[in-house]
Scaffold this motif. Structure first.
Motif, short mmCIF file in Angstrom:
data_model
loop_
_atom_site.label_atom_id
_atom_site.label_comp_id
_atom_site.label_asym_id
_atom_site.label_seq_id
_atom_site.Cartn_x
_atom_site.Cartn_y
_atom_site.Cartn_z
N LYS A 75 0.85 -1.19 0.00
CA LYS A 75 0.00 0.00 0.00
C LYS A 75 0.89 1.24 0.00
O LYS A 75 1.71 1.42 0.91
N THR A 93 3.36 -6.75 2.41
CA THR A 93 2.57 -6.08 3.47
C THR A 93 3.17 -4.74 3.87
O THR A 93 2.83 -4.20 4.92
N SER A 94 4.05 -4.20 3.03
CA SER A 94 4.59 -2.87 3.29
C SER A 94 3.49 -1.83 3.17
O SER A 94 2.59 -1.95 2.34
N GLU A 95 3.58 -0.79 3.99
CA GLU A 95 2.67 0.35 3.91
C GLU A 95 3.49 1.63 3.91
O GLU A 95 4.34 1.82 4.78
N LYS A 117 1.12 -9.52 8.74
CA LYS A 117 1.91 -8.31 8.58
C LYS A 117 3.37 -8.62 8.91
O LYS A 117 3.70 -8.96 10.04
N HIS A 119 6.12 -6.81 6.95
CA HIS A 119 6.98 -5.81 6.31
C HIS A 119 6.79 -4.45 7.00
O HIS A 119 5.81 -4.23 7.69
N THR A 121 6.12 -0.47 8.03
CA THR A 121 5.15 0.59 7.80
C THR A 121 5.89 1.92 7.87
O THR A 121 6.52 2.23 8.88
N ALA A 123 5.70 5.96 7.68
CA ALA A 123 4.79 7.09 7.79
C ALA A 123 5.12 8.14 6.72
O ALA A 123 6.07 7.99 5.94
N PRO A 137 7.96 -6.11 10.67
CA PRO A 137 6.79 -5.24 10.80
C PRO A 137 7.05 -4.02 11.68
O PRO A 137 6.29 -3.70 12.59
N LYS A 139 7.79 0.11 12.49
CA LYS A 139 7.15 1.36 12.12
C LYS A 139 8.18 2.48 12.13
O LYS A 139 8.93 2.63 13.09
N ASP A 155 11.48 -0.17 15.70
CA ASP A 155 10.67 1.01 15.42
C ASP A 155 11.51 2.28 15.51
O ASP A 155 12.45 2.38 16.32
#
Length: 212
Positions: A75, A93-95, A117, A119, A121, A123, A137, A139, A155
């Motif tokens: 996404k 599953t990357s965002e 999930k 991969h 994410t 921002a 996964p 962030k 993260d």
């Protein structure tokens, strides 16, 4: 937003992020990172409608022609730009948020074989330097900068700068009120060099004390 408005926005993003871009025709025909994003949108369209094999085939063709591999399930937000692009891999599953800039060789990879999930994410307004690897996964907070060659497995807080292997947060600052994203590769701090400099100063001080 209409189809043509989205294309115009993508082209404007290239001009904003790459000072080497000169003409609209050059951007349309000579930017594989832009082509990869356009192909991904088409592949993602079919993926979301259950035509997964067609989506993967379009993704495969895009990889062949651009050197960029984006899974159709990923996404991706607006004004996403891949500069140079060769070797970029973005997992299923990357965002990715809006106004994200990444350079060649970046990997958003998974660390599990499980179908969940797995991969990163990313921002909005994040910049990821060349050949950085982000795994699992995790962030990455808004406005953060990932230095070239870093390996990130945890993260990252918003508005942070990460460098090294494994990646370490070396700076956390308030966001600047500017358009676009910012990454001056030559200005990123190097924590190892900083430690060496401190040791050099300490040794120099001790030598002066011993000589006195």
């Amino acid at each position: 937003m209409s189809f043509f408005s989205r294309l115009k926005e993508d082209i404007t993003t290239v001009f904003r992020e790459d000072p080497a871009a000169r003409t609209t025709l050059e951007v349309i025909f000579c930017y594989p990172g832009l082509h990869a994003v356009w192909c991904h949108r088409l592949a993602h369209f079919f993926w979301r409608r259950g035509l997964t094999t067609l989506g993967r085939f379009i993704s495969h063709l895009s990889r062949f022609f651009t050197g960029v591999e984006i899974h159709p399930g990923a996404k991706i937000g607006r004004r996403f730009f891949i500069d140079h692009g060769m070797g970029v891999v973005i997992g299923e599953t990357s965002e990715i948020g809006d106004d994200v800039l990444i350079y060649q060789g970046v990997v958003l990879g998974g660390t599990s074989r499980q179908k969940h999930k797995r991969h990163p994410t990313i921002a909005s307004k994040v910049v990821i330097g060349a050949r950085a690897v982000l795994l699992g996964p995790i962030k990455v907070g808004e406005g953060s900068r990932i230095g070239a060659g870093s390996v990130v497995i945890k993260d990252v807080p918003a508005n942070s700068t990460v460098v090294g292997v494994p990646g370490r947060v070396v700076e956390n600052k308030q966001p600047k009120k500017v358009s676009g994203v910012d990454l001056d590769h030559n200005k990123l701090p190097d924590p190892i060099i900083e430690v060496v400099h401190r040791l050099e100063k300490r040794i120099e001080t001790l030598e002066k004390k011993a000589a006195g």
